[in-house]
Write a protein that holds these residues in place. Structure first.
Motif, PDB file in Angstrom:
ATOM      1  N   HIS A  59       0.844  -1.203   0.000  1.00 21.58           N
ATOM      2  CA  HIS A  59       0.000   0.000   0.000  1.00 21.58           C
ATOM      3  C   HIS A  59       0.878   1.251   0.000  1.00 21.58           C
ATOM      4  N   HIS A  61       1.601   5.196  -2.271  1.00 20.22           N
ATOM      5  CA  HIS A  61       1.114   6.167  -3.268  1.00 20.22           C
ATOM      6  C   HIS A  61       2.289   7.048  -3.666  1.00 20.22           C
ATOM      7  N   LYS A 150      -9.391  -1.416  -6.019  1.00 19.39           N
ATOM      8  CA  LYS A 150      -9.505  -0.628  -4.778  1.00 19.39           C
ATOM      9  C   LYS A 150     -10.734   0.260  -4.832  1.00 19.39           C
ATOM     10  N   HIS A 239      -5.527  -0.407   5.581  1.00 17.57           N
ATOM     11  CA  HIS A 239      -5.277   0.407   6.793  1.00 17.57           C
ATOM     12  C   HIS A 239      -6.385   0.369   7.858  1.00 17.57           C
ATOM     13  N   ASP A 316       0.979   3.012   3.509  1.00 19.02           N
ATOM     14  CA  ASP A 316       0.188   4.066   2.862  1.00 19.02           C
ATOM     15  C   ASP A 316       1.111   5.241   2.540  1.00 19.02           C
TER      16      ASP A 316
END
Ligand code: DUC
Ligand code: ZN
Ligand code: ZN
Length: 481
Positions: A59, A61, A150, A239, A316
């Motif tokens: 996970h 970004h 997702k 998360h 994340d």
């Protein structure tokens, strides 16, 4: 060139065994005691250390365009920071804007990721729905190695998927053999609470956690899980940050539903006092969603990880520097959501997991690598130390210690959520595709060396689920005459 990791103890999800590891042509060629180095091979001395599968962060970004700005760690800097911490693969997210063609967004992200220095794959977010989206999901699974989709249940007016989209997308994903994932927060409630809190005069970062309380996450997690139950779709909740969401995952698992839960290193180790810091820059640096929670929730998350109800750990990783966070100086709703951590995930989990007696070493490997590889279908190519697997490895020095700081980290961001944390146990060497890319503080990465990893859909397990789902359709139920 061949590479021999000599003298270490191999730790996998299943076992701990004294063995050398020989890497050649990007793969593991042999795992056995006392291997002789082939002529010209590079040798890494792993004496007194552990040799484990490289971490998989499922996970991240990197360079995400989000809330009017772009995440500061890109695929080059972010994956390099990961390698310095022992993480050798990421699964990032393609996030199309509403109405944006899904395949063209995927191609855009693939282009951005070409500079990655470690292997990567993509989940694709479904942010809107029509028949072209369904067709693009099919193309992504059949032709592009995507096997997970997702859904953001928050971010109303932007990327939020409503229930209709969830139902359509979950159903399509099941038919393709791809698991679904959700960011579970009730977007309507967040929107309403943000508005109320702001109008009540709370404009600073302390308003952020108030607008996203645990119940908001618990409701969404439970809703997604129940929708997935009706449609018979395996679900992965990203998360999980609070007791309420963990309980929803645990309950479903106890009922036999195929539900997985991910926890972030940050949610395990950073508590919500950070939002009460009077310094805007420091407090805003911690604004992410879901927010950091109180200690009670952190303890619940550790128990979830220890009991196996949470299977993976992630970050994340989504960094924004202080000038970017300043967009929300007068309005917490405008602070770009996101924090970093890819460089530190493995070491903070080792220190507070293995070092604190919460996880065994084998469990550490499971939750940092192997479980993600299995859930997202790249095992045993990734997540294992076995002949034939990709030579993505970390040599772990249990005696090394360091103090984490933004002053010394490699992440392209001006703060670190673990700032000042002293950890014992760190990556001493990282091997990616058989090459030594990190050695005792020195990165030796090559821009673009990371490869896109295809992830095939699941079968025949999903075929059985599809048959069950078809049988449950009204058309399959005999009507009384
Ligand atoms: N949460 C964040 O904090 N940042 C990126 C997206 C998300 O869901
Ligand atoms: Zn999220
Ligand atoms: Zn995310």
């Amino acid at each position: 060139m061949a590479l021999l990791i000599r003298g270490g103890t191999v730790v996998t999800a299943e076992q701990t065994v004294r063995a050398d590891v020989l890497c050649a042509d990007g793969r593991i060629a042999a795992v056995a005691p006392d291997l002789a180095p082939p002529k010209g091979a590079e040798v890494v001395d792993a004496g007194g250390q552990y040799v484990m599968p490289g971490g998989i962060d499922p996970h991240t970004h990197m360079q995400l365009p989000f809330m009017g700005t772009v995440a500061s760690d890109d695929f080059y800097t972010g994956t390099a920071a990961g390698l310095a911490g022992g993480t050798t693969m990421i699964i990032d997210f393609v996030i199309p804007n509403p109405k944006q063609n899904v395949l063209s967004a995927y191609r855009e992200w693939r282009g951005w990721a070409e500079k990655a220095v470690a292997d990567y794959s993509f989940h694709v977010a479904i942010t809107w729905w029509d028949e072209t989206v369904a067709a693009d999901m099919e193309t992504l699974v059949r032709e592009h190695g995507v096997n997970s989709f997702k859904h953001f249940m928050a971010y109303k007016g932007a990327i939020m998927a409503d229930d209709e989209t969830l139902v359509n997308s979950f159903s399509k994903a099941l038919s393709l053999g791809a698991p679904c994932t959700v960011h579970a927060e009730n977007g309507e409630l967040v929107y309403t609470l943000q508005d109320r809190i702001f109008r009540a005069g709370i404009t600073g970062p302390e308003g952020h956690p108030l607008s996203r309380p645990p119940m908001v996450e618990g409701e969404a997690a439970n809703r997604a899980i129940r929708i997935a139950e009706v449609l018979r779709v395996p679900l992965y909740v990203v998360h999980v940050s609070c007791r309420q969401a963990l309980e929803a995952v645990t309950r479903a698992r106890n009922e036999g539903q195929r539900v997985f839960g991910e926890v972030l290193a940050g949610h395990l180790l950073v508590d919500d006092s950070v939002y009460r810091d009077p310094d805007f820059t420091r407090a805003a640096a911690h604004v992410m969603s879901p927010p950091f929670r109180s200690r009670e929730h952190q303890e619940a998350l550790w128990r979830g990880l220890q009991s196996g109800n949470l299977q993976t750990t992630a970050t994340d990783h989504c960094c924004f520097c202080a000038p970017q966070k300043a967009a929300g100086r007068d309005d917490f709703r405008k602070i770009p959501n996101g924090t970093g951590g890819i460089e530190n995930r493995m070491e903070v989990l080792w220190h507070h997991g293995v070092g604190a007696g919460r996880l065994t070493m084998n469990e550490f490997v499971r939750v940092t690598s192997t479980n993600a590889a299995q859930i997202f279908n790249v095992y045993p190519r990734k997540g294992s130390v076995a002949a034939g697997a990709d030579a993505d490895l970390v040599v772990w020095d249990p005696a090394a210690s360091k103090t984490i700081s933004a002053k010394t980290h490699r992440q392209n961001v001006d703060y670190n959520i673990f700032e000042g944390m002293a950890v014992k146990g760190c990556a001493s060497h990282t091997i990616s595709a058989g090459k030594l890319v990190y050695a005792r503080g020195e990165l030796r990465v090559e821009r673009g060396a990371g490869r896109y990893v295809n992830r095939p859909p699941f079968a025949p397990y999903y075929d059985a689920l599809k048959r069950q789902a078809d049988l449950a359709k009204p058309s399959a139920v005999a009507r009384p005459r």
